[in-house]
Motif scaffolding. Sequence first.
Motif, PDB file in Angstrom:
ATOM      1  N   ALA A   3       0.868  -1.177   0.000  1.00 39.69           N
ATOM      2  CA  ALA A   3       0.000   0.000   0.000  1.00 39.69           C
ATOM      3  C   ALA A   3       0.902   1.224   0.000  1.00 39.69           C
ATOM      4  O   ALA A   3       1.266   1.767   1.040  1.00 39.69           O
ATOM      5  N   LYS A   4       1.304   1.585  -1.204  1.00 39.14           N
ATOM      6  CA  LYS A   4       2.177   2.744  -1.347  1.00 39.14           C
ATOM      7  C   LYS A   4       1.379   3.861  -2.004  1.00 39.14           C
ATOM      8  O   LYS A   4       0.850   3.703  -3.112  1.00 39.14           O
ATOM      9  N   TYR A   5       1.296   4.971  -1.321  1.00 40.90           N
ATOM     10  CA  TYR A   5       0.443   6.076  -1.760  1.00 40.90           C
ATOM     11  C   TYR A   5       1.217   7.096  -2.591  1.00 40.90           C
ATOM     12  O   TYR A   5       2.426   7.288  -2.385  1.00 40.90           O
ATOM     13  N   PRO A  49      12.049  14.767  -0.368  1.00 39.87           N
ATOM     14  CA  PRO A  49      13.480  14.756  -0.066  1.00 39.87           C
ATOM     15  C   PRO A  49      14.193  13.514  -0.601  1.00 39.87           C
ATOM     16  O   PRO A  49      15.363  13.581  -0.981  1.00 39.87           O
ATOM     17  N   TYR A  50      13.496  12.390  -0.653  1.00 38.06           N
ATOM     18  CA  TYR A  50      14.106  11.160  -1.189  1.00 38.06           C
ATOM     19  C   TYR A  50      14.479  11.351  -2.654  1.00 38.06           C
ATOM     20  O   TYR A  50      15.520  10.885  -3.105  1.00 38.06           O
ATOM     21  N   ARG A  51      13.612  12.032  -3.373  1.00 39.35           N
ATOM     22  CA  ARG A  51      13.906  12.223  -4.795  1.00 39.35           C
ATOM     23  C   ARG A  51      15.125  13.127  -4.968  1.00 39.35           C
ATOM     24  O   ARG A  51      15.864  12.982  -5.942  1.00 39.35           O
ATOM     25  N   ASP A  52      15.376  14.020  -4.011  1.00 38.94           N
ATOM     26  CA  ASP A  52      16.661  14.754  -4.002  1.00 38.94           C
ATOM     27  C   ASP A  52      17.798  13.781  -3.698  1.00 38.94           C
ATOM     28  O   ASP A  52      18.845  13.804  -4.336  1.00 38.94           O
ATOM     29  N   ALA A 110       6.083  -0.366   8.232  1.00 41.66           N
ATOM     30  CA  ALA A 110       5.816   0.986   7.762  1.00 41.66           C
ATOM     31  C   ALA A 110       7.131   1.575   7.282  1.00 41.66           C
ATOM     32  O   ALA A 110       8.199   1.255   7.821  1.00 41.66           O
ATOM     33  N   PHE A 111       7.050   2.423   6.285  1.00 36.95           N
ATOM     34  CA  PHE A 111       8.221   3.180   5.840  1.00 36.95           C
ATOM     35  C   PHE A 111       8.014   4.611   6.311  1.00 36.95           C
ATOM     36  O   PHE A 111       7.123   5.314   5.841  1.00 36.95           O
ATOM     37  N   GLN A 112       8.825   4.999   7.309  1.00 34.92           N
ATOM     38  CA  GLN A 112       8.819   6.391   7.753  1.00 34.92           C
ATOM     39  C   GLN A 112       9.685   7.135   6.741  1.00 34.92           C
ATOM     40  O   GLN A 112      10.908   7.106   6.817  1.00 34.92           O
ATOM     41  N   VAL A 113       9.029   7.782   5.786  1.00 33.89           N
ATOM     42  CA  VAL A 113       9.745   8.227   4.586  1.00 33.89           C
ATOM     43  C   VAL A 113      10.491   9.542   4.795  1.00 33.89           C
ATOM     44  O   VAL A 113      10.398  10.189   5.839  1.00 33.89           O
ATOM     45  N   SER A 114      11.197   9.920   3.732  1.00 34.49           N
ATOM     46  CA  SER A 114      12.089  11.072   3.775  1.00 34.49           C
ATOM     47  C   SER A 114      11.406  12.353   4.252  1.00 34.49           C
ATOM     48  O   SER A 114      11.988  13.123   5.023  1.00 34.49           O
ATOM     49  N   GLY A 115      10.182  12.589   3.800  1.00 32.71           N
ATOM     50  CA  GLY A 115       9.481  13.816   4.201  1.00 32.71           C
ATOM     51  C   GLY A 115       9.129  13.808   5.682  1.00 32.71           C
ATOM     52  O   GLY A 115       9.161  14.856   6.344  1.00 32.71           O
TER      53      GLY A 115
HETATM   54  C1  PBG Z   1      10.488   4.647  -5.619  1.00 28.16           C
HETATM   55  C2  PBG Z   1      10.760   4.865  -4.170  1.00 28.16           C
HETATM   56  C3  PBG Z   1      10.422   6.025  -3.472  1.00 28.16           C
HETATM   57  C4  PBG Z   1      10.855   5.853  -2.159  1.00 28.16           C
HETATM   58  C5  PBG Z   1      11.441   4.582  -2.066  1.00 28.16           C
HETATM   59  N1  PBG Z   1      11.364   3.975  -3.323  1.00 28.16           N
HETATM   60  C6  PBG Z   1       9.826   7.317  -3.896  1.00 28.16           C
HETATM   61  C7  PBG Z   1       8.890   7.418  -4.981  1.00 28.16           C
HETATM   62  O1  PBG Z   1       7.966   6.611  -5.117  1.00 28.16           O
HETATM   63  O2  PBG Z   1       9.066   8.359  -5.761  1.00 28.16           O
HETATM   64  C8  PBG Z   1      10.672   6.874  -1.084  1.00 28.16           C
HETATM   65  C9  PBG Z   1      11.505   6.781   0.116  1.00 28.16           C
HETATM   66  C10 PBG Z   1      11.457   7.992   0.977  1.00 28.16           C
HETATM   67  O3  PBG Z   1      10.764   8.984   0.688  1.00 28.16           O
HETATM   68  O4  PBG Z   1      12.144   7.975   2.006  1.00 28.16           O
HETATM   69  N2  PBG Z   1      10.798   3.449  -6.169  1.00 28.16           N
END
Ligand code: PBG
Length: 328
Positions: A197-199, A206-209, A274-279
């Motif tokens: 479930a990836k939204y 920030p990850y894309r940076d 859960a992925f506590q993501v970059s943002g």
């Molecule tokens: C894409 C991918 C993303 C992240 C991990 N793998 C970003 C996206 O879908 O553009 C995000 C990780 C993060 O924000 O920490 N394959």
Amino acid sequence: MSEYPLMRLRRSRKSDWSRRLVRETVLTVDDLIWTIVISDSGKAREAVPSMPGVERLSIAQAVLAAKQAEALGIPAIALFPHVSPGLKTADGAEALNADGLVPNTVRAIKVATSNLGVIVDVALDPFTDHGHDGIMDGERIDNDSTVERLAQAALVLAEAGADVVAPSDMMDGRVGAIRAALEDAGHQDVQIMSYAAKYASGFYGPYRDAIGTSAALTGDKRTYQMDPGNTDEAIREVALDIAEGADMIMVKPGMPYLDIIARLKDEFAMPTFAFQVSGEYAIIMAAAQNGWIDERRVILESLMSFKRAGCDGVLTYFAPRAAQWLAE
Ligand code: PBG
């Protein structure tokens, strides 16, 4: 339940020993997966400005980080590559290079550690010149040719020694294709952690940076990542991924989607992450750097929230610091 004044809930909160005794959820080092950004730039370490405290690491530095993770008792790390722009193509062919940055890092880490899980993203976006997670057919991301390529990429990573492959693309059918490819090649023990479930989230900025895709990315990922308004659809995504052979499921981002985590754990009783993501990382760090929040308290509280929601573990850039704090 008796009522006030017979029942006074504050009685069990009155002292530290009592709070510990009645605590329902605990956070331990075993709950942490350290997300690490690696780079082929040739520099040992490079700061990621939008993620204070996170650096892109060379292979040698990633090996040191992996050893540090193992010494801290962190069960697993997850690798994310930043490759030089010259390696990026429309079809993301570099994802299939057995001598590429990720396979080489996996091999080096496997030689240097003995009890550390290595998780790798199966994704094309670090390697495409357009920054999308798939092969483009005009403006469309083509599902089936992307899935084929992802299965091949997963095999390359398994051959390099990855313990867990984690498809993060949200194409339909990719878990099944990856599972079949692994099975055919004798990699039946490689686990699949599905970004189930990836939204389509603003929290990935920030990850894309960090991996160098933000400049090129045209449009957004809403035709493949999930709509932030949906819950039932997450149930269907996860049901499919389990049927296709996923061992673990993941919800991403984390804190804005705790309701999804709780419902998925309830419904499927699967190992849930859960992925506590970059943002999420950047928000906490920015406020902490301004002295607006207590960094340590907020980080540990945020990690606890995932456990309370039902997670078995959390992918987080905070892992080494949290592990140190938990050991004190
Ligand atoms: C894409 C991918 C993303 C992240 C991990 N793998 C970003 C996206 O879908 O553009 C995000 C990780 C993060 O924000 O920490 N394959």
